[in-house]
Write an enzyme that holds these catalytic residues in place. Structure first.
Site, PDB file in Angstrom:
ATOM      1  N   THR A 145      37.216  79.126 -13.335  1.00 15.01           N
ATOM      2  CA  THR A 145      37.727  78.811 -14.676  1.00 15.01           C
ATOM      3  C   THR A 145      39.131  79.378 -14.791  1.00 15.01           C
ATOM      4  OG1 THR A 145      35.506  78.959 -15.558  1.00 15.01           O
ATOM      5  CG2 THR A 145      37.314  79.106 -17.145  1.00 15.01           C
ATOM      6  N   LYS A 232      36.965  72.435 -19.424  1.00 16.14           N
ATOM      7  CA  LYS A 232      36.114  73.593 -19.124  1.00 16.14           C
ATOM      8  C   LYS A 232      36.344  74.723 -20.131  1.00 16.14           C
ATOM      9  CE  LYS A 232      33.711  76.821 -17.331  1.00 16.14           C
ATOM     10  NZ  LYS A 232      32.231  76.818 -17.359  1.00 16.14           N
ATOM     11  N   CYS A 290      31.629  84.272 -19.876  1.00 15.54           N
ATOM     12  CA  CYS A 290      32.272  82.969 -20.116  1.00 15.54           C
ATOM     13  C   CYS A 290      32.956  82.929 -21.469  1.00 15.54           C
ATOM     14  CB  CYS A 290      31.221  81.860 -20.040  1.00 15.54           C
ATOM     15  SG  CYS A 290      30.220  81.938 -18.570  1.00 15.54           S
TER      16      CYS A 290
HETATM   17  N1  SAJ Z   1      24.935  83.700 -28.754  1.00 14.16           N
HETATM   18  C1  SAJ Z   1      24.834  83.833 -30.142  1.00 14.16           C
HETATM   19  N2  SAJ Z   1      24.400  82.775 -30.873  1.00 14.16           N
HETATM   20  C2  SAJ Z   1      24.056  81.583 -30.279  1.00 14.16           C
HETATM   21  C3  SAJ Z   1      24.168  81.466 -28.872  1.00 14.16           C
HETATM   22  C4  SAJ Z   1      24.603  82.541 -28.126  1.00 14.16           C
HETATM   23  O1  SAJ Z   1      25.134  84.890 -30.697  1.00 14.16           O
HETATM   24  O2  SAJ Z   1      23.653  80.660 -30.985  1.00 14.16           O
HETATM   25  C5  SAJ Z   1      25.425  84.837 -27.974  1.00 14.16           C
HETATM   26  C6  SAJ Z   1      24.429  85.309 -26.939  1.00 14.16           C
HETATM   27  O3  SAJ Z   1      23.598  86.320 -27.479  1.00 14.16           O
HETATM   28  C7  SAJ Z   1      25.331  85.870 -25.846  1.00 14.16           C
HETATM   29  C8  SAJ Z   1      26.609  85.040 -25.973  1.00 14.16           C
HETATM   30  O4  SAJ Z   1      26.566  84.398 -27.251  1.00 14.16           O
HETATM   31  O5  SAJ Z   1      25.636  87.230 -26.088  1.00 14.16           O
HETATM   32  C9  SAJ Z   1      26.785  83.991 -24.889  1.00 14.16           C
HETATM   33  O6  SAJ Z   1      25.582  83.274 -24.842  1.00 14.16           O
HETATM   34  P1  SAJ Z   1      25.524  81.821 -24.088  1.00 14.16           P
HETATM   35  O7  SAJ Z   1      24.183  81.266 -24.379  1.00 14.16           O
HETATM   36  O8  SAJ Z   1      26.716  81.029 -24.436  1.00 14.16           O
HETATM   37  O9  SAJ Z   1      25.514  82.193 -22.539  1.00 14.16           O
HETATM   38  P2  SAJ Z   1      26.714  82.234 -21.501  1.00 14.16           P
HETATM   39  O10 SAJ Z   1      27.783  83.155 -21.932  1.00 14.16           O
HETATM   40  O11 SAJ Z   1      26.081  82.443 -20.184  1.00 14.16           O
HETATM   41  O12 SAJ Z   1      27.343  80.754 -21.594  1.00 14.16           O
HETATM   42  C10 SAJ Z   1      27.049  79.851 -20.577  1.00 14.16           C
HETATM   43  C11 SAJ Z   1      28.191  78.853 -20.553  1.00 14.16           C
HETATM   44  N3  SAJ Z   1      28.069  78.114 -19.332  1.00 14.16           N
HETATM   45  C12 SAJ Z   1      29.153  78.011 -18.529  1.00 14.16           C
HETATM   46  O13 SAJ Z   1      30.230  78.470 -18.794  1.00 14.16           O
HETATM   47  C13 SAJ Z   1      28.919  77.287 -17.262  1.00 14.16           C
HETATM   48  C14 SAJ Z   1      28.137  77.913 -21.742  1.00 14.16           C
HETATM   49  O14 SAJ Z   1      29.034  76.816 -21.503  1.00 14.16           O
HETATM   50  C15 SAJ Z   1      26.759  77.353 -21.930  1.00 14.16           C
HETATM   51  O15 SAJ Z   1      26.756  76.569 -23.126  1.00 14.16           O
HETATM   52  C16 SAJ Z   1      25.776  78.506 -22.087  1.00 14.16           C
HETATM   53  O16 SAJ Z   1      25.797  79.241 -20.844  1.00 14.16           O
HETATM   54  C17 SAJ Z   1      24.367  77.975 -22.316  1.00 14.16           C
HETATM   55  O17 SAJ Z   1      24.263  77.041 -23.127  1.00 14.16           O
HETATM   56  O18 SAJ Z   1      23.444  78.577 -21.736  1.00 14.16           O
END
Ligand code: SAJ
Length: 477
Positions: A145, A232, A290
């Site tokens: 990224t 991205k 991310c």
């Molecule tokens: N979170 C919230 N509220 C939500 C969703 C998440 O507070 O509604 C918080 C989570 O607790 C965490 C943070 O945000 O601390 C990130 O959570 P995440 O579900 O976005 O997980 P990541 O950071 O692993 O994001 C990845 C990303 N994938 C890539 O970059 C390839 C993102 O694009 C995806 O949407 C996400 O995973 C996913 O959906 O699992």
């Protein structure tokens, strides 16, 4: 597009050997899928033999998986392709000379996000190695990224200087960002659509030849290299923005004394042709690798593009404001904790606080940029004694992280729920209160995992993010 490149690629023939630079969460699963594809003959995995990650080389060559956490299908795949002698890991970058295509999966963290200073050093070092050893007609595909403009800028320059060749003439160049998620690395690579940004038509065609064999359900989506970089970083900036909107709504609902989850399901009821209201979930903060950095990569792109435009300056960017809202949530958890303690005439000074959850996502050991850390620091600064529990993250004396939940909660004046691990959903209010030994312990729910009434009825002082309907409850004596 250069006239020469199509001829050079034709002369080189189809892609048979591939090099994957950077054996991490992205590089390892993609290297295994390339090695398992009938279309290709051999895959080199390149890993620097550094003190922190050199151990992966021998592990992978023994057919073992160096990644932590459950990754369905990955262990078997690593064993399969190493047994079939279709994959080998090495620190010897000269092997790149034999690769028809090289993918770059090197991390691009921010040295200082506030100053938008990314740390591209590891990436540039990897690109220099590739440039030094690659041969005419190689495809280089950047998967890391990066700030929009990097592929056609910094990456292209580094490769051209190190190789003495010209991108688009002597070698092909593309950006194909990864969309892997911990816990579903293999599945995502096969089933998600793959954005492929070729610098020109020949590079695009070569990159499509490389990535098509990986896809089962996913399709290739073609665009320019810079559009792929924007796609991205923006897809994560948008997710961060949606979370920030939910967090701001939660703070608003606390301010006027209503339940944000009632409001959220009310909003979600508005459905119909082309109507969307993707209200995500408010919470104790946004962690991980991310969302905490991709907004800054995106916004920085305008600065390095240097075009005169109406694009807002960094401090006016809606995306950067959203980052500030999400980064405020651990502070809000601290304010809720202080307010809860005050109801029983306590302050954080000398208080014993239990933090439940250090991983940034539920039921995972991934503790990159954990929101709990900022909360803990505020409490330590206020003279509190903080104990941390997490069933998945490795025990760590430096942050008093223990796997013994009873021990962490014993004597606690307040308990703050930071990660929505399943284990916390079944906490029994009276059991927990007994562990604390206090008549009115404080519980602060940052992930909507407990039932407020159960804890209030047991004598707790309850505070919950977005629970304006409960946060000023009367104390049950
Ligand atoms: N979170 C919230 N509220 C939500 C969703 C998440 O507070 O509604 C918080 C989570 O607790 C965490 C943070 O945000 O601390 C990130 O959570 P995440 O579900 O976005 O997980 P990541 O950071 O692993 O994001 C990845 C990303 N994938 C890539 O970059 C390839 C993102 O694009 C995806 O949407 C996400 O995973 C996913 O959906 O699992």
């Amino acid at each position: 597009m250069g006239k020469r490149l199509p001829r050079v690629l034709l002369k080189r023939g189809p892609i048979r050997s591939i090099g994957v630079v950077g054996m991490g969460y992205v590089g390892i699963p993609s290297a295994m899928l390339f090695a398992d594809a009938n279309a290709f003959e051999f895959v080199w995995g390149f890993q620097r033999n550094s003190g922190t990650s050199g151990y992966k080389i021998d592990m992978l060559n023994r057919g073992e998986n160096p990644l932590k956490g459950e990754e369905p299908g990955l262990d078997a795949l690593i064993r399969k392709v190493t047994d079939a002698k279709k994959f080998k890991c090495t620190a010897d970058y000269s092997k790149i000379a034999s690769c028809d295509a090289v993918t770059v999966t090197i991390q691009t963290p921010f040295a200082d996000a506030k100053r938008l200073e990314p740390n591209f050093e590891p990436l540039v070092a990897g690109l220099n190695e590739i440039g030094t050893h690659m041969t005419e007609g190689t495809l280089v595909s950047l998967e890391s990224t990066v700030t929009p403009g990097t592929t056609m800028g910094l990456a292209r320059q580094t490769l051209e200087e190190a190789s003495g060749m010209v991108a688009g003439e002597d070698f092909a160049l593309a950006h194909a960002p990864e969309r892997v998620m911990v816990g579903r690395l293999i599945r995502n690579l096969q089933e998600y659509d793959r954005i492929v940004g070729g610098m020109d038509a020949a590079s695009m065609q070569r990159a499509v030849e490389l990535y098509s064999p990986l896809l089962t359900l996913g399709a290739i989506i073609e665009m320019s290299a810079t559009e792929a970089e924007v796609t991205k970083t923006a897809e994560n900036a948008f997710r961060d923005l949606q979370i920030a909107a939910a967090n701001e709504l939660a703070l608003f609902c606390e301010a006027i004394g209503v339940n944000v989850y009632t409001v959220r399901s009310g909003i979600a009821s508005l459905k119909g042709e082309g109507i969307t209201r993707a209200v995500l979930f408010p919470g104790a903060g946004v962690g991980g690798h991310c969302l905490t950095k991709d907004t800054y990569h995106l916004v920085r792109g305008a600065a390095i593009a240097g075009r005169a435009s109406d694009y807002p300056l960094i401090d006016n960017s809606l995306f950067v404001r959203a980052r500030a809202v999400n980064d405020f949530m651990p502070t809000h958890m601290y304010h809720l904790t202080v307010a809860g303690l005050a109801r029983v005439r306590k302050t954080p000074q000398n208080a014993r606080i239990a933090v439940l959850g250090w991983a940034f996502i539920p039921n995972s050991d991934d503790a990159r940029n954990p929101p709990s850390a900022a909360f803990r620091d505020l409490l330590v600064k206020s003279g509190a004694r903080v104990m941390v529990h997490d069933p998945y993250v490795r025990v760590d004396a430096a942050i008093s992280l223990s796997h013994d939940l009873e021990d962490v909660m014993s004597g606690a004046d307040a308990i703050a729920l930071f990660t929505g691990h399943d284990a916390y959903r079944s906490l029994d209010a009276s059991e927990v209160k007994k562990e604390t030994g206090h008549p009115h312990p404080v519980v602060v729910d940052g992930r909507n995992v407990i039932d407020p009434d159960r804890f209030i009825q047991s004598g707790f002082i309850y505070k919950g993010i977005g629970r304006g309907d409960k946060n000023d409850h009367s104390i049950v004596r």
